[in-house]
Write an enzyme that holds these catalytic residues in place. Structure first.
Site, mmCIF file in Angstrom:
data_model
loop_
_atom_site.group_PDB
_atom_site.id
_atom_site.type_symbol
_atom_site.label_atom_id
_atom_site.label_comp_id
_atom_site.label_asym_id
_atom_site.label_seq_id
_atom_site.Cartn_x
_atom_site.Cartn_y
_atom_site.Cartn_z
ATOM 1 N N GLU A 181 -7.083 0.561 -4.690
ATOM 2 C CA GLU A 181 -6.968 0.528 -3.305
ATOM 3 C C GLU A 181 -8.440 0.145 -2.763
ATOM 4 O OE1 GLU A 181 -5.858 4.268 -2.206
ATOM 5 O OE2 GLU A 181 -3.785 4.040 -2.817
ATOM 6 N N ASP A 211 -12.792 5.717 2.423
ATOM 7 C CA ASP A 211 -11.103 5.696 2.875
ATOM 8 C C ASP A 211 -10.902 7.247 2.976
ATOM 9 O OD1 ASP A 211 -8.563 5.861 2.687
ATOM 10 O OD2 ASP A 211 -8.086 4.663 0.906
ATOM 11 N N ASP A 270 0.848 -1.132 -0.036
ATOM 12 C CA ASP A 270 0.044 0.045 -0.075
ATOM 13 C C ASP A 270 1.043 1.406 -0.019
ATOM 14 O OD1 ASP A 270 -1.597 2.332 0.526
ATOM 15 O OD2 ASP A 270 -2.518 1.371 2.588
ATOM 16 N N LYS A 294 3.041 11.141 -3.500
ATOM 17 C CA LYS A 294 2.063 10.348 -4.265
ATOM 18 C C LYS A 294 1.059 11.497 -5.080
ATOM 19 C CE LYS A 294 -1.724 6.956 -3.571
ATOM 20 N NZ LYS A 294 -2.140 5.965 -2.479
HETATM 21 P P1 ADP Z 1 -2.876 7.572 3.841
HETATM 22 O O1 ADP Z 1 -3.704 6.482 3.120
HETATM 23 O O2 ADP Z 1 -2.949 8.908 3.755
HETATM 24 O O3 ADP Z 1 -1.287 7.118 3.876
HETATM 25 P P2 ADP Z 1 -3.507 6.554 6.608
HETATM 26 O O4 ADP Z 1 -4.487 5.669 6.168
HETATM 27 O O5 ADP Z 1 -2.258 5.927 7.136
HETATM 28 O O6 ADP Z 1 -3.257 7.705 5.357
HETATM 29 O O7 ADP Z 1 -4.136 7.520 7.809
HETATM 30 C C1 ADP Z 1 -3.149 8.532 8.545
HETATM 31 C C2 ADP Z 1 -4.335 9.261 9.334
HETATM 32 O O8 ADP Z 1 -4.923 8.360 9.910
HETATM 33 C C3 ADP Z 1 -3.466 10.280 10.001
HETATM 34 O O9 ADP Z 1 -4.295 11.642 10.130
HETATM 35 C C4 ADP Z 1 -3.495 9.792 11.514
HETATM 36 O O10 ADP Z 1 -3.518 10.854 12.582
HETATM 37 C C5 ADP Z 1 -4.954 9.128 11.557
HETATM 38 N N1 ADP Z 1 -4.950 8.249 12.591
HETATM 39 C C6 ADP Z 1 -4.431 7.006 12.772
HETATM 40 N N2 ADP Z 1 -4.669 6.237 13.949
HETATM 41 C C7 ADP Z 1 -5.724 7.141 14.622
HETATM 42 C C8 ADP Z 1 -6.598 7.127 15.583
HETATM 43 N N3 ADP Z 1 -6.204 5.826 16.353
HETATM 44 N N4 ADP Z 1 -7.495 7.881 15.530
HETATM 45 C C9 ADP Z 1 -7.723 8.715 14.789
HETATM 46 N N5 ADP Z 1 -7.032 8.985 13.706
HETATM 47 C C10 ADP Z 1 -5.895 8.201 13.745
HETATM 48 MG MG MG Z 2 -4.494 4.817 2.248
#
Ligand code: ADP
Ligand code: MG
Length: 624
Positions: free
Chosen positions: A185, A207, A25, A87
């Site tokens: 995705e 998402d 991913d 990205k």
């Molecule tokens: P991307 O797909 O953009 O790479 P992610 O799916 O990894 O991103 O999501 C990252 C986001 O999820 C960040 O804003 C992070 O703060 C939030 N996040 C991660 N864990 C938690 C949680 N326990 N509660 C709320 N938000 C969270």
């Molecule tokens: Mg993602």
């Protein structure tokens, strides 16, 4: 002492070699790598036990490159060389990112096909930056699985266009990864939930990542997902929730505008508090700023939900749009898959549940679900599934457009490349000549405008078309590609129902290099092709008017005197000469002049045919 492996007679000494394949991913904020081990998909952690690798690459002045957590920390102190959110730039030119250019701290440069970033290690393309992230994940996976990988499935947003997909593939190649497939995705998330084995129906994938929101509507039929619609907001994600909380902290603590360093610390604190509030009812903030001021307060979950309510609502607009585009109501959605770290927030889950009238699927870790689905797909593609699981259909897209040859050696594309399989597309064609009773079809594949530059797949004929004037017959040609990539083309004349068809195998037999070459030449020759298309179109049109006039002369030539006839013959000759040339504008002018030269003849034929039709009728009979 080494143990010897002893095989029973008749049994293979090496049972079945597990081929190492991973799912990746490649996220805007975080990236993960996963693999199927002992039949179960798991994310592979780094040596400190963390699965998530921040998608940040830092170029150091000494020539070294750092990826992940360390690079993320340098984001505030060395923003030009610590590249985040790369990205967003994949396959994009400078003009595509004009809206973020001002807020991104990078030194952009326009490059051929894609923008570039100026760093302390020179100019880098987004492909190179992404390759560093992928390389870090490949190294991690090989260390953890204990050998080289046969390949990887890499996920991309469903809305990624071709340039973005190609850029992702190129990044993988640079990172030394063999791409088994790019997978959408949302499809990966649905696969992770096993929805591909579920009942047929329509699913929504919600998402919410760090900086982006994507909503996809997927339709599952015969084990294959089709993306019905996608929508989202490229500037809405968990970061906005952090920012809202950060602003609230400033207000509540009533402190002066903080220094850059303090602002950064407060931002990071805000993220921490946001994540904490997912599992706790309240979170304390106790922070001494560089200015000497003390921030000391408590934020409750409800307060946080209140201050970010508008952000939650904002995600529902793209949801409504995606449903509308797919022609569906929320009740028609069979299941809602939650993806992205930010969907952990309880008030997000409540809002989604209320909107769809059902609890969303949250039992898999929303950070990992995309990587897990990709790993499952990679495992199948690497050939690790047992025989009995063979009914697992693979998802695929058409790598190159499929089309038909039309007059003048031009290609009419019927199925555009990257359409998801299976797919059926129909288009109507007509006859070129009066009384034409047969039609030849030539099925081709490629991106170029001329048949000569595409790959010929098959030819077949439709016979028994009832004789009609040119352009009157309606021949419906249907292209159908099934889940295995088998193409069948059928043609049917609509009034008589006569039919003919052919079965072809399209994409197979074309290597990736050939596909890449064909795509490249499609882009390179786009300009020439357009000129050639214009020329061929005018040539075909010239031929059509000459042919029609010659037929008219054969039938109604007696309406002209010798001088008039000679003038038309000369006009035909002149147009023929123009047609043989290569100037499409000259041919067009010639056709217009030809029309004027034959106007009088056409008018006379019209009068004559009306007179013939009226013969024997009284004028008042015709009054309606
Ligand atoms: P991307 O797909 O953009 O790479 P992610 O799916 O990894 O991103 O999501 C990252 C986001 O999820 C960040 O804003 C992070 O703060 C939030 N996040 C991660 N864990 C938690 C949680 N326990 N509660 C709320 N938000 C969270
Ligand atoms: Mg993602």
């Amino acid at each position: 002492m080494a143990l010897l492996q002893i095989a029973e007679p008749g049994m293979s000494p090496e049972p079945h070699k597990h081929r190492l394949a991973v799912g990746i991913d490649l996220g805007t904020t975080n990236s993960l790598v996963a693999s199927v081990r002992n039949g179960i998909a798991v994310c592979l952690p780094d040596e400190s036990g963390r699965s998530m690798l921040p998608s940040v690459v830092r170029y150091h002045a000494d020539g070294s490159i750092e990826v992940g957590q360390g690079a993320l920390k340098a984001q505030a102190t060395d923003p030009r060389n610590a590249i985040v959110s790369v990205k967003r730039f994949m396959g994009r030119g400078l003009k595509d990112v004009a809206h973020v250019e001002a807020i991104m701290p990078y030194d952009f440069e326009d490059g051929p096909g894609m923008l570039r970033l100026r760093t302390v290690q020179g100019v880098k393309s987004p492909v190179e930056v992404s390759a560093e992230i992928l390389r870090a994940l490949r190294v991690r996976a090989e260390a953890s699985l204990g050998g080289p990988l046969v390949g990887a499935v890499i996920t991309v947003p469903a809305y990624f266009d071709d340039a973005q997909r190609q850029a992702t593939k190129d990044a993988a190649r640079l990172a030394g990864l063999d791409v088994l497939r790019l997978l959408n995705e949302p499809t990966a998330a649905a696969v992770a939930y096993g929805l591909d084995n579920a009942a047929e129906g329509v699913y929504a994938v919600y998402d919410l990542g760090g900086g982006t929101f994507d909503l996809s509507i997927l339709k599952l039929s015969h084990g294959v997902f089709e993306v019905l619609s996608t929508n989202g907001d490229a500037a809405l994600g968990g970061d906005d929730f952090d920012h809202r909380l950060f602003c609230a902290i400033l207000e509540r603590a009533a402190i002066a505008p903080p220094s850059l360093e303090d602002a950064r610390r407060l931002q990071m604190k805000a993220r921490e508090v946001k994540e904490l509030l997912t599992s706790c009812e309240e979170a304390p903030i106790h922070l001494r700023l560089g200015s000497g001021e003390l921030v000391d307060l408590v934020v409750t979950r409800d307060e946080f939900a209140d201050m970010t309510r508008h952000l939650v609502q904002k995600t529902l607009t793209p949801v409504r749009k995606a449903l509308r585009d797919a022609g569906l109501t929320p009740e028609e959605i069979k299941g809602v898959v939650m993806v992205g770290g930010a969907t952990r927030m309880p008030h997000i889950q409540r809002a989604v549940a209320a909107f769809f009238g059902q609890e969303p699927l949250t039992n898999l870790d929303p950070d990992k679900v995309v990587a897990l689905g990709a790993a499952m797909q990679a495992n199948v593609l690497a050939g690790n599934r047992a025989e009995q699981d063979d009914d697992w259909l693979l998802l695929d897209v058409i790598p190159l457009s499929l089309g038909l040859e039309t007059m003048g050696g031009l290609v009419e594309k019927v199925v555009p490349r990257n359409s998801t399989l299976p797919i059926a597309r129909a288009q109507e064609f007509t006859t070129f000549k009066d009384g034409q009773t047969a039609m030849a079809f030539h099925v081709v594949q490629g991106e170029r405008e001329l048949v000569a530059d595409c790959r010929s797949l098959a030819r077949f004929e439709l016979r028994g078309i009832p004789p009609m004037v040119a352009g009157a017959a309606r021949i419906r040609v249907t292209f159908q590609v099934d889940a295995d990539g088998l193409l069948s083309v059928s043609a049917r004349e609509m009034s008589s129902g006569v039919e003919a068809s052919v079965l072809v195998k399209p994409s197979y037999g074309l290597s990736d290099d050939e596909i890449a070459e064909m795509l490249k030449s499609g882009v390179e020759h786009a300009g020439d092709d357009m000129m050639l298309r214009a020329l061929r179109e005018q040539q075909v049109e010239a031929e059509r008017v000459i042919e029609a006039t010659e037929q008219a002369l054969a039938k109604d030539g007696h309406l002209l005197d010798a001088g008039e006839r000679a003038a038309i013959d000369a006009a035909i000759e002149h147009l023929r000469v123009l047609r043989a040339g290569s100037d499409h504008r000259a041919i067009k002018t010639g056709i217009d002049a030809f029309a004027r030269a034959t106007d009088e003849f056409a008018a006379r034929r019209m009068d004559n045919s009306i007179r013939t039709a009226l013969a024997g009728h009284k004028v008042d009979e015709l009054e309606l």
